[in-house]
Design a protein around this motif. Structure first.
Motif, PDB file in Angstrom:
ATOM      1  N   ASN A  41       0.851  -1.193   0.000  1.00  0.00           N
ATOM      2  CA  ASN A  41       0.000   0.000   0.000  1.00  0.00           C
ATOM      3  C   ASN A  41       0.886   1.242   0.000  1.00  0.00           C
ATOM      4  N   TYR A 194      -7.024  -9.177  -1.986  1.00  0.00           N
ATOM      5  CA  TYR A 194      -7.267  -7.836  -2.536  1.00  0.00           C
ATOM      6  C   TYR A 194      -8.747  -7.474  -2.506  1.00  0.00           C
ATOM      7  N   TYR A 197     -10.051  -3.817  -2.476  1.00  0.00           N
ATOM      8  CA  TYR A 197      -9.799  -2.987  -3.652  1.00  0.00           C
ATOM      9  C   TYR A 197     -10.844  -3.188  -4.748  1.00  0.00           C
ATOM     10  N   SER A 277      -8.937   2.846  -0.952  1.00  0.00           N
ATOM     11  CA  SER A 277      -9.656   2.187  -2.043  1.00  0.00           C
ATOM     12  C   SER A 277     -10.054   3.183  -3.124  1.00  0.00           C
ATOM     13  N   ASN A 280      -7.002   4.349  -5.015  1.00  0.00           N
ATOM     14  CA  ASN A 280      -6.524   3.249  -5.844  1.00  0.00           C
ATOM     15  C   ASN A 280      -7.349   3.120  -7.123  1.00  0.00           C
ATOM     16  N   ARG A 284      -5.853   3.540 -10.768  1.00  0.00           N
ATOM     17  CA  ARG A 284      -5.932   2.356 -11.646  1.00  0.00           C
ATOM     18  C   ARG A 284      -6.481   2.751 -13.018  1.00  0.00           C
ATOM     19  N   ASN A 304      -4.768  -3.650  -6.578  1.00  0.00           N
ATOM     20  CA  ASN A 304      -3.927  -2.458  -6.476  1.00  0.00           C
ATOM     21  C   ASN A 304      -2.693  -2.581  -7.359  1.00  0.00           C
TER      22      ASN A 304
END
Length: 363
Positions: A41, A194, A197, A277, A280, A284, A304
């Motif tokens: 992280n 995960y 996420y 989250s 991320n 992403r 992630n």
């Protein structure tokens, strides 16, 4: 050497670890290294964790709580689940080892995807079992073929969801149908490291299925979104009879005192989890889109990290500029790599390097 190791260890190689940050700095003469190779992280951990560790450090001379009762109590409240279904471990990887130790006999089978977390296969082989690996479809588990591979010898089947290293998930309905067709005497191991996420509507929360499927084991961890990778705390959610068997083969004090204190504090700070989250998800989408513009493709990720691939060599250039990624293999591509999602500044730095590299080669 005259003392021979067990025959089961032949052909097993240790888990591949990358070079240290200091080695990279020294080799390339750089001051800053962005470690995006181990799915940690990048936002750290909750501020509450540091305080909890400092308080717990006053009792380092004492053995930790062997039953990890504090974490189990908090997890029970968090999930509204009876404590008898919970087992806390030294990282969720320990539960994989305990499952194979408790249930795999020589010549038993365990079914898994061909490209997934390698420690499933390793632990099955150590116990003398056979890992039956099934090719993937576009980075996703082929549950139909995995189901067909289950035989009278099969003791367990592993599904990593989201999958490491591809980041993909199995569609909700497909997974439900899979559960309904796996024999009740085969353990279904859902590795959900995960879980926090994943934000797709197609992602299945397996927790409500525990009552329906007594052979279901769910693995989750504090190493990823909670940011406690260095302290090694994971947990399993399972039928109480499975938990009883695993307690027989686990180490007595398997989770140290500082790790327990940190995990309890981290679990209390769900606002930190939600913030990580959200960041991320945004990064992403950003990095995947920008990679696509540069003709670097990637599998659809719900984790992630991205599993990216291209026919242009870029990994060495990234390394020379202090960006560490995990090199992978993918048929038909010169370069394939798993890259942990970083901050926006990390990503803009990477994109500048890659854009400049491609421009220089084009000229």
């Amino acid at each position: 050497m005259n003392v021979k190791a067990r025959a089961e260890l032949e052909g097993i190689t240790p888990y591949a670890l990358g070079r240290s940050i200091e080695e990279i700095k020294e080799q390339y003469g750089i001051k800053t290294v962005r470690k995006l190779s181990d799915n940690e992280n990048v936002y750290g951990t909750s501020p509450k964790v540091q305080k909890a560790i400092m308080q717990a450090s006053a009792n380092l001379a004492l053995y930790p709580d062997g039953m990890t009762s504090g974490i189990i109590e908090k997890l029970s409240v968090h999930y509204q689940l009876d404590q008898k279904h919970l087992l806390v471990s030294n990282g969720s990887e320990e539960i994989i080892r305990l499952l194979t130790r408790a249930y795999i006999d020589k010549n038993d089978d365990a079914v898994m995807a061909e490209v997934t977390f390698p420690r499933y296969k390793t632990n099955v082989m150590i116990e003398g079992g056979r890992a039956v690996t099934i090719p993937m479809i576009d980075g996703r588990h082929d549950l139909k073929k995995m189901l067909e591979a289950i035989s009278e010898k099969t003791k367990m089947v592993f599904v990593c969801n989201p999958n490491n290293p591809t980041g993909t998930i199995v569609a909700k309905q497909e997974l439900l149908e899979f559960f309904g067709n796996v024999p009740s005497n085969v353990l279904i191991i859902m590795d959900e490291a995960y879980f926090e996420y994943a934000d797709s509507e197609e992602y299945l929360d397996t927790m409500p299925l525990l009552k329906q499927y007594e052979n279901l084991v769910i693995l989750r961890t504090f190493s990823k979104i909670y940011g406690l990778a260095s302290l090694r705390v994971g947990y399993g959610i399972m039928h109480e009879d499975v938990a009883k068997e695993l307690h027989k083969v686990r180490d007595v004090f398997n989770v140290n005192q500082l790790a327990q204190a940190a995990a309890m504090a981290a679990l209390e700070d769900q606002s930190f989890v939600q913030d990580c989250s959200a960041k991320n998800s945004a990064e992403r989408d950003f990095l995947k889109g920008k990679f696509k513009e540069l003709e670097i493709d990637s599998f659809p990720s719900q984790s992630n990290f991205l599993f990216a691939f291209t026919n242009r060599p870029i990994i060495q250039t990234l390394t020379e500029n202090g960006v560490l990624v995990r090199q992978m293999q993918l048929s038909g591509y010169k370069e394939a790599f798993r890259i942990t999602l970083g901050s926006r500044e990390d990503h803009e730095f990477i994109l500048r390097i890659v854009s400049q590299l491609f421009h220089e080669r084009a000229v």
